[in-house]
Design a protein around this motif. Structure first.
Motif, PDB file in Angstrom:
ATOM      1  N   GLU A 263       0.845  -1.183   0.000  1.00  0.00           N
ATOM      2  CA  GLU A 263       0.000   0.000   0.000  1.00  0.00           C
ATOM      3  C   GLU A 263       0.883   1.236   0.000  1.00  0.00           C
ATOM      4  N   ILE A 264       0.544   2.206  -0.835  1.00  0.00           N
ATOM      5  CA  ILE A 264       1.162   3.528  -0.706  1.00  0.00           C
ATOM      6  C   ILE A 264       0.022   4.478  -0.395  1.00  0.00           C
ATOM      7  N   LEU A 265      -0.078   4.832   0.863  1.00  0.00           N
ATOM      8  CA  LEU A 265      -1.213   5.644   1.300  1.00  0.00           C
ATOM      9  C   LEU A 265      -0.813   7.102   1.409  1.00  0.00           C
ATOM     10  N   LEU A 266      -1.576   7.942   0.794  1.00  0.00           N
ATOM     11  CA  LEU A 266      -1.332   9.372   0.911  1.00  0.00           C
ATOM     12  C   LEU A 266      -2.265   9.949   1.969  1.00  0.00           C
ATOM     13  N   VAL A 267      -1.694  10.627   2.941  1.00  0.00           N
ATOM     14  CA  VAL A 267      -2.520  11.258   3.968  1.00  0.00           C
ATOM     15  C   VAL A 267      -2.830  12.688   3.526  1.00  0.00           C
ATOM     16  N   ALA A 268      -4.092  12.997   3.380  1.00  0.00           N
ATOM     17  CA  ALA A 268      -4.504  14.333   2.946  1.00  0.00           C
ATOM     18  C   ALA A 268      -5.323  14.990   4.051  1.00  0.00           C
ATOM     19  N   ASP A 269      -4.925  16.186   4.403  1.00  0.00           N
ATOM     20  CA  ASP A 269      -5.592  16.924   5.475  1.00  0.00           C
ATOM     21  C   ASP A 269      -6.939  17.458   4.964  1.00  0.00           C
ATOM     22  N   ALA A 270      -8.016  16.910   5.495  1.00  0.00           N
ATOM     23  CA  ALA A 270      -9.351  17.258   4.984  1.00  0.00           C
ATOM     24  C   ALA A 270      -9.714  18.719   5.264  1.00  0.00           C
ATOM     25  N   MET A 271      -8.998  19.345   6.210  1.00  0.00           N
ATOM     26  CA  MET A 271      -9.327  20.738   6.525  1.00  0.00           C
ATOM     27  C   MET A 271      -8.813  21.694   5.451  1.00  0.00           C
ATOM     28  N   THR A 272      -7.916  21.227   4.590  1.00  0.00           N
ATOM     29  CA  THR A 272      -7.322  22.135   3.618  1.00  0.00           C
ATOM     30  C   THR A 272      -8.049  22.144   2.271  1.00  0.00           C
ATOM     31  N   GLY A 273      -9.159  21.467   2.167  1.00  0.00           N
ATOM     32  CA  GLY A 273      -9.990  21.556   0.962  1.00  0.00           C
ATOM     33  C   GLY A 273      -9.245  21.221  -0.317  1.00  0.00           C
ATOM     34  N   GLN A 274      -9.302  22.145  -1.272  1.00  0.00           N
ATOM     35  CA  GLN A 274      -8.725  21.843  -2.590  1.00  0.00           C
ATOM     36  C   GLN A 274      -7.217  21.683  -2.572  1.00  0.00           C
ATOM     37  N   ASP A 275      -6.542  22.288  -1.594  1.00  0.00           N
ATOM     38  CA  ASP A 275      -5.099  22.072  -1.504  1.00  0.00           C
ATOM     39  C   ASP A 275      -4.810  20.584  -1.356  1.00  0.00           C
ATOM     40  N   ALA A 276      -5.625  19.935  -0.543  1.00  0.00           N
ATOM     41  CA  ALA A 276      -5.432  18.501  -0.323  1.00  0.00           C
ATOM     42  C   ALA A 276      -5.588  17.739  -1.635  1.00  0.00           C
ATOM     43  N   VAL A 277      -6.515  18.209  -2.458  1.00  0.00           N
ATOM     44  CA  VAL A 277      -6.747  17.542  -3.746  1.00  0.00           C
ATOM     45  C   VAL A 277      -5.520  17.700  -4.639  1.00  0.00           C
ATOM     46  N   ASN A 278      -4.964  18.922  -4.672  1.00  0.00           N
ATOM     47  CA  ASN A 278      -3.782  19.159  -5.499  1.00  0.00           C
ATOM     48  C   ASN A 278      -2.589  18.331  -5.028  1.00  0.00           C
ATOM     49  N   VAL A 279      -2.423  18.256  -3.718  1.00  0.00           N
ATOM     50  CA  VAL A 279      -1.319  17.463  -3.171  1.00  0.00           C
ATOM     51  C   VAL A 279      -1.487  16.005  -3.581  1.00  0.00           C
ATOM     52  N   ALA A 280      -2.693  15.504  -3.435  1.00  0.00           N
ATOM     53  CA  ALA A 280      -2.946  14.096  -3.768  1.00  0.00           C
ATOM     54  C   ALA A 280      -2.628  13.843  -5.232  1.00  0.00           C
ATOM     55  N   GLN A 281      -2.988  14.802  -6.057  1.00  0.00           N
ATOM     56  CA  GLN A 281      -2.737  14.619  -7.485  1.00  0.00           C
ATOM     57  C   GLN A 281      -1.232  14.579  -7.780  1.00  0.00           C
ATOM     58  N   SER A 282      -0.484  15.501  -7.170  1.00  0.00           N
ATOM     59  CA  SER A 282       0.972  15.503  -7.396  1.00  0.00           C
ATOM     60  C   SER A 282       1.602  14.194  -6.937  1.00  0.00           C
ATOM     61  N   PHE A 283       1.232  13.742  -5.770  1.00  0.00           N
ATOM     62  CA  PHE A 283       1.803  12.484  -5.268  1.00  0.00           C
ATOM     63  C   PHE A 283       1.431  11.334  -6.181  1.00  0.00           C
ATOM     64  N   ASN A 284       0.202  11.355  -6.656  1.00  0.00           N
ATOM     65  CA  ASN A 284      -0.234  10.247  -7.490  1.00  0.00           C
ATOM     66  C   ASN A 284       0.497  10.241  -8.831  1.00  0.00           C
ATOM     67  N   ASP A 285       0.692  11.428  -9.402  1.00  0.00           N
ATOM     68  CA  ASP A 285       1.402  11.509 -10.678  1.00  0.00           C
ATOM     69  C   ASP A 285       2.783  10.876 -10.571  1.00  0.00           C
ATOM     70  N   LEU A 286       3.459  11.152  -9.481  1.00  0.00           N
ATOM     71  CA  LEU A 286       4.850  10.722  -9.377  1.00  0.00           C
ATOM     72  C   LEU A 286       5.022   9.354  -8.726  1.00  0.00           C
ATOM     73  N   LEU A 287       4.075   8.992  -7.898  1.00  0.00           N
ATOM     74  CA  LEU A 287       4.302   7.809  -7.065  1.00  0.00           C
ATOM     75  C   LEU A 287       3.288   6.684  -7.279  1.00  0.00           C
ATOM     76  N   HIS A 288       2.214   6.993  -7.988  1.00  0.00           N
ATOM     77  CA  HIS A 288       1.107   6.038  -8.153  1.00  0.00           C
ATOM     78  C   HIS A 288       0.647   5.479  -6.818  1.00  0.00           C
ATOM     79  N   ILE A 289       0.012   6.329  -6.059  1.00  0.00           N
ATOM     80  CA  ILE A 289      -0.461   5.904  -4.748  1.00  0.00           C
ATOM     81  C   ILE A 289      -1.581   4.882  -4.906  1.00  0.00           C
ATOM     82  N   THR A 290      -1.780   4.085  -3.865  1.00  0.00           N
ATOM     83  CA  THR A 290      -2.828   3.059  -3.945  1.00  0.00           C
ATOM     84  C   THR A 290      -4.093   3.487  -3.210  1.00  0.00           C
ATOM     85  N   GLY A 291      -3.970   4.555  -2.434  1.00  0.00           N
ATOM     86  CA  GLY A 291      -5.159   4.998  -1.719  1.00  0.00           C
ATOM     87  C   GLY A 291      -4.914   6.303  -0.979  1.00  0.00           C
TER      88      GLY A 291
END
Ligand SMILES: Nc1nc2c(ncn2[C@@H]2O[C@H](COP(=O)(O)OP(=O)(O)O)[C@@H](O)[C@H]2O)c(=O)[nH]1
Ligand SMILES: [Mg+2]
Length: 440
Positions: A214-242
């Motif tokens: 598992e490659i789990l990305l922890v996204a802070d739900a309080m940060t709204g769209q910032d969390a979405v952008n972070v998740a996208q960057s991590f996924n692009d480079l690392l192919h997270i699983t969740g």
């Protein structure tokens, strides 16, 4: 959780209530408000737009059933679309089947990685698996120490190598785990304030060296769209699983939860709902949608209660209550079970209707703490025989627990009232007090 979004959706639906038929116009009016509510909750613009379109198409085409209020039908459509947006079905984390399975935890600094690592370790332990917490961060000694303290608090093994790079530490940890019958290796990786190339290269090397399940990305739900952008960057480079949404207990507005899966295509697997290590939930799209729409979350509540309340013990308590044999020892046990479930407010938030009924009501957790302190200052004899507590005992108990005699009196009074109340129940042969839980 998502209080403001829930309120706004509710007010949009109110306008449809009592309308005889659903016309295209009144649906459109309501949907405009829903869209506004979503945007204010920081839902991604495109996601909100597509969502509204899908709801409108279905709602306009729906034949109004006479038995239902039109608003209920629209809520149903919104609910179903929301479930889709959140991922339709819960996606479990990889099972711990290998020796060892490897979970890699990543995310920005402060998102909640170390806390999640501890939660996953505790969860594994509860499942009778042996976890290993790995400090894959050699930049900040404080971070290494934080994980060590966490590991010690739940009696889980901790792994760190001084002077090595994070990829070297992780590789060595997996080798160590193979030899020492560890079931689950949890890699608590280093975070940064922003996504940067150096960090990504390091994480990629860890990934290559440890082949995580598992490659789990922890996204802070309080940060709204910032969390979405972070998740996208991590996924692009690392192919997270969740994705794991953290701080869902706080002022999370809903934007991250409602956009992240749609934007990244990655499933949200877990929700972190507090600072305590037991505050971890499987992310259920269906239940989350129900919660966002303010319908309460009965299923989660039932699960939480089942996990934390020992049913057998509860039944015994109930019998004791009915026979008026319930004493302060039992009371203490019950309070501790309640406390294990987490902050009372978050539990009440899951009960349908409670959200509104209890709006602005502050649960007196300090009062509960005080009661526990008082009871702990009693001797075992006193706890089992509260009637013997006279003036001088009261003084001693008050002093011992740092309270006034008045507080002790108040607790005793409530306790005897409760005993009396349950005694009356018994006389009327009333059975089935849910869970045998006393309420104050
Ligand atoms: N309320 C709340 N606080 C959290 C949650 N997860 C983490 N925290 C807090 O957020 C802060 C940062 O967490 P930490 O795990 O150290 O983040 P890391 O830098 O990613 O390892 C700490 O104060 C945690 O107690 C959560 O689900 N709810
Ligand atoms: Mg950390």
């Amino acid at each position: 959780m998502f209080g403001s979004l829930t309120d706004k959706l509710d007010s949009a639906f109110k306008k449809l209530r009592g309308k005889g038929i659903l016309s295209e116009k009144n649906i459109k009016d309501a949907m405009r408000e829903v869209r506004q509510a979503l945007l204010e909750a920081d839902v991604n613009y495109k996601v909100a737009k597509n969502f509204i379109k899908a709801v409108e198409e279905q709602a306009v085409g729906t034949e109004v059933l006479k038995a239902l209020d039109p608003s209920q039908q629209v809520i149903k459509v919104v609910h179903d679309e929301m479930v889709k947006l959140l991922g339709t079905k819960a996606v479990p984390v990889a099972p711990i089947t290998k020796t060892p399975s490897v979970y890699m935890i990543c995310g920005l600094q402060g998102s909640g990685k170390t806390t999640l690592s501890g939660k996953l370790a505790l969860d594994a332990k509860r499942k009778k698996k042996k976890p290993l917490l790995v400090a894959a961060d050699n930049n900040r000694p404080a971070a290494v120490k934080q994980l060590k303290v966490l590991a010690d608090s739940i009696q889980v093994e901790h792994f760190f190598l001084e002077g090595k790079t994070p990829p070297e530490i992780c590789y060595a940890a997996v080798k160590y785990a193979e030899k020492n019958f560890i079931d689950l290796v949890i890699l608590d990786t280093a975070g940064r304030l922003h996504v940067d190339d150096e960090l990504m290269a390091e994480l990629d090397e860890i990934k290559q060296k440890t082949k995580p399940d598992e490659i789990l990305l922890v996204a802070d739900a309080m940060t709204g769209q910032d969390a979405v952008n972070v998740a996208q960057s991590f996924n692009d480079l690392l192919h997270i699983t969740g994705v794991v949404l953290s701080k869902m207990d706080g002022d999370a507005r809903g934007g991250a939860a409602l956009s992240i899966r749609e934007v990244t295509g990655c499933p949200i697997k877990l929700a972190s709902t507090g600072e305590k290590l037991s505050d971890l939930e499987i992310f259920h799209p269906e239940r989350m949608a129900t919660r966002i729409l303010g319908m309460g979350d009965v299923l989660s509540l039932v699960e939480k209660v089942q996990e934390n309340i020992d049913i057998e013990q509860a039944t015994k308590m109930q019998e004791k209550l009915l026979k008026q044999k319930f004493d302060f020892e039992d009371f203490l046990t019950q309070m501790e079970q309640l406390k294990k479930m987490g902050p009372l407010e978050s539990i009440l938030g899951m009960i349908p209707g409670a959200n509104k009924a209890l709006k602005g009501v502050k649960i007196d957790e300090r009062g509960m703490e005080r009661m526990v302190a008082i009871i702990k200052s009693m001797t075992t004899y006193e706890r089992q025989n509260p009637k013997v507590i006279d003036g001088s005992r009261k003084k001693r108990i008050a002093a011992g627990s740092g309270n006034t005699v008045q507080s002790v009196n108040q607790l005793l009074k409530q306790f005897f009232q409760m005993q009396k109340m349950f005694g009356n129940f018994n006389k009327k042969k009333m059975r089935g007090i849910p869970g045998g839980m006393p309420r104050f």
